[in-house]
Design a protein around this motif. Structure first.
Motif, PDB file in Angstrom:
ATOM      1  N   SER A  56       4.464   2.075   4.524  1.00 55.58           N
ATOM      2  CA  SER A  56       3.661   1.987   3.307  1.00 55.58           C
ATOM      3  C   SER A  56       4.494   1.264   2.261  1.00 55.58           C
ATOM      4  CB  SER A  56       3.264   3.383   2.800  1.00 55.58           C
ATOM      5  OG  SER A  56       4.410   4.123   2.433  1.00 55.58           O
ATOM      6  N   PHE A  91       0.438   1.207   6.962  1.00 56.08           N
ATOM      7  CA  PHE A  91      -0.495   1.394   5.852  1.00 56.08           C
ATOM      8  C   PHE A  91       0.087   0.687   4.637  1.00 56.08           C
ATOM      9  CE2 PHE A  91      -2.393   3.796   2.284  1.00 56.08           C
ATOM     10  CZ  PHE A  91      -3.724   3.599   2.596  1.00 56.08           C
ATOM     11  N   ASN A 129      -4.891  -3.552   8.424  1.00 55.57           N
ATOM     12  CA  ASN A 129      -4.505  -3.685   7.019  1.00 55.57           C
ATOM     13  C   ASN A 129      -4.769  -5.105   6.540  1.00 55.57           C
ATOM     14  OD1 ASN A 129      -2.930  -1.138   6.050  1.00 55.57           O
ATOM     15  ND2 ASN A 129      -2.266  -1.479   8.154  1.00 55.57           N
TER      16      ASN A 129
END
Length: 199
Positions: free
Chosen positions: A48, A71, A92
């Motif tokens: 992330s 993510f 994504n």
């Protein structure tokens, strides 16, 4: 894990060899650049955060992934991917621009609709995205890992943005774009063993 705001940069584009991987989890405005990644993939695992991966070379075998996105919405620009799975976007939205994909299993796997995939070069793999460049990229010696561009390469001035060292349109690949080294590192550790008196 890479902290926020950190720039992790090799000494000179592609001269710092990194065997293993880097994980980004929650970092904001981080950058990884100027490495050659090899060994077991993924070279960069983005769990992330916001990260730019630039001016690097990824050399992997068929089953390995160079950049894996879990993510996040990273920017992946001005790299060379050789072999393996180049980028696994895992649904994504990724920005993928000015990269060269050479004999990879695929270039960008599972990118979400709306991903910014543009001005990349494709050799031995299906082209995707806007404004793709195909054909012989005229690398100096790809077999030996030298992905510099020879004169007349279709990758010269074919990328997005500008080359930091001369202000021209960015070249596609690890040696172009805003994060490429403008001046090579000095050669060190040489010893003179003989001098030609003629010269």
């Amino acid at each position: 894990n890479l902290p926020s705001g950190v720039i992790l940069r090799g000494e000179e584009t592609a001269r710092t060899i990194f065997r293993g991987g880097i994980t980004v989890d929650g970092a904001a405005d981080a950058r990884i650049s100027n490495f050659t990644f090899t060994g077991d993939g993924p070279g960069v695992l983005i769990q992330s955060g916001t990260v730019t991966v630039a001016s690097s070379i990824f050399r992997y075998t068929a089953a390995e992934t160079a950049v894996s996105v879990v993510f996040a919405q990273p920017r992946i620009a001005n790299n060379v991917f050789e072999g393996g799975i180049a980028i696994d976007a895992n649904q994504n939205v990724v920005t993928v621009e000015s990269n060269a994909f050479v004999d990879t299993e695929n270039s960008v796997l599972d990118a979400e609709f709306g991903a910014g995939i543009a001005s990349n070069a494709f050799v031995g793999v299906d082209a995707v995205g806007a404004d793709p460049v195909t054909g012989d990229p005229l690398f100096v010696d790809a077999g030996e890992g030298d992905f510099h561009l020879r004169e007349g390469s279709p990758l010269i001035d074919a990328g997005i943005g500008s080359d930091d060292f001369d202000g021209s349109t960015a070249d596609i690949g690890a040696y172009g774009g805003e994060f490429a080294e403008s001046v090579p590192s000095a050669v060190q550790g040489l010893e003179v063993v003989s001098v030609d008196s003629d010269g």
